[in-house]
Design an enzyme around this catalytic site. Structure first.
Site, PDB file in Angstrom:
ATOM      1  CG  ASN A  11      -1.964  -1.136   1.107  1.00 14.70           C
ATOM      2  OD1 ASN A  11      -2.611  -1.327   0.068  1.00 14.70           O
ATOM      3  ND2 ASN A  11      -2.052  -1.930   2.140  1.00 14.70           N
ATOM      4  CE1 TYR A  23       0.649   5.498   7.223  1.00 15.12           C
ATOM      5  CE2 TYR A  23      -1.434   5.512   6.036  1.00 15.12           C
ATOM      6  CZ  TYR A  23      -0.593   4.946   6.983  1.00 15.12           C
ATOM      7  OH  TYR A  23      -0.990   3.838   7.690  1.00 15.12           O
ATOM      8  CG  HIS A  80       1.236  -3.993  12.405  1.00 16.61           C
ATOM      9  ND1 HIS A  80       2.020  -3.197  13.214  1.00 16.61           N
ATOM     10  CD2 HIS A  80       0.798  -3.181  11.395  1.00 16.61           C
ATOM     11  CE1 HIS A  80       2.035  -1.958  12.719  1.00 16.61           C
ATOM     12  NE2 HIS A  80       1.308  -1.925  11.615  1.00 16.61           N
ATOM     13  CG  ASP A  87      11.389 -16.381  10.409  1.00 13.52           C
ATOM     14  OD1 ASP A  87      11.702 -15.828  11.480  1.00 13.52           O
ATOM     15  OD2 ASP A  87      10.651 -17.386  10.360  1.00 13.52           O
ATOM     16  NE  ARG A 107      -2.092   5.265  12.277  1.00 13.41           N
ATOM     17  CZ  ARG A 107      -1.999   4.748  11.047  1.00 13.41           C
ATOM     18  NH1 ARG A 107      -0.817   4.397  10.559  1.00 13.41           N
ATOM     19  NH2 ARG A 107      -3.072   4.580  10.309  1.00 13.41           N
ATOM     20  NE  ARG A 111      -2.773   1.542  11.878  1.00 18.00           N
ATOM     21  CZ  ARG A 111      -2.978   1.106  10.628  1.00 18.00           C
ATOM     22  NH1 ARG A 111      -1.997   0.543   9.947  1.00 18.00           N
ATOM     23  NH2 ARG A 111      -4.153   1.243  10.062  1.00 18.00           N
TER      24      ARG A 111
HETATM   25  C1  DQA Z   1       3.086   2.365   8.135  1.00 24.18           C
HETATM   26  C2  DQA Z   1       2.255   2.005   9.389  1.00 24.18           C
HETATM   27  C3  DQA Z   1       1.549   0.684   9.218  1.00 24.18           C
HETATM   28  O1  DQA Z   1       0.759   0.396  10.371  1.00 24.18           O
HETATM   29  C4  DQA Z   1       0.613   0.729   8.016  1.00 24.18           C
HETATM   30  O2  DQA Z   1      -0.013  -0.517   7.826  1.00 24.18           O
HETATM   31  C5  DQA Z   1       1.305   1.193   6.781  1.00 24.18           C
HETATM   32  C6  DQA Z   1       2.226   2.310   6.881  1.00 24.18           C
HETATM   33  C7  DQA Z   1       3.690   3.768   8.238  1.00 24.18           C
HETATM   34  O3  DQA Z   1       4.526   4.083   7.411  1.00 24.18           O
HETATM   35  O4  DQA Z   1       3.307   4.552   9.120  1.00 24.18           O
HETATM   36  O5  DQA Z   1       1.046   0.701   5.694  1.00 24.18           O
HETATM   37  O6  DQA Z   1       4.149   1.431   8.024  1.00 24.18           O
END
Ligand code: DQA
Length: 146
Positions: A11, A23, A80, A87, A107, A111
């Protein structure tokens, strides 16, 4: 330190569009370009890779064992729960710094846990895109002490 891998998980290709209040507004390409330039000023080459697929990320981490001197890694939600990625990091000698744009401690409950952190040399969270450059500095410092 000559080469670093900038690795982003699921993502993160949607940065710029995805929840900008959490973000930021920068695209992944813009962030990558900043890190590449920052590292180049310090004589280090950065290769960038993003995938939404766990296996592809595992393959890239294995590659990092011989191809890179350090890894800057935002594992996204894999942070998470992915013991497979944990690994993969545990399988290589290359130092890995975990980065999160947001403060994962502040958050949702799910997380707060990082299964990745125990195999990384540092975790940087809540500093937005600046966290990636800070991760680079951590790698540089770690390398100088080796
Ligand atoms: C993230 C935090 C994660 O919890 C989330 O699933 C992301 C982005 C961050 O950059 O803050 O995809 O890694």
């Amino acid at each position: 330190m000559k080469t670093v891998l900038l690795l982003n998980g699921p993502n993160l290709n949607m940065l710029g569009v995805r929840e900008p209040a959490v973000y930021g507004c920068d695209t992944l390409a813009a962030i990558e370009a900043e890190v590449v330039a920052y590292a180049a000023e310090r004589g280090v080459e950065v290769a960038c890779y993003q995938s939404n697929h766990e296996g592809a990320l595992i393959d890239k981490l294995h590659e990092a064992h011989t191809a890179f001197d350090g890894v800057i890694y935002n594992p996204g939600a894999h942070t998470h729960y992915s013991y497979a990625l944990r690994d993969a990091i545990g399988s290589i000698d290359t130092p890995v710094v975990e980065v999160h744009l947001s403060d994962i401690e502040a958050r949702e409950e799910f997380r707060r846990i990082s299964v990745i952190a125990p195999v990384c040399i540092a975790q940087i969270k809540g500093k937005g895109k600046a966290g990636y450059k800070e991760a680079f500095d951590v790698l540089l410092e770690y390398d100088a002490k080796r």
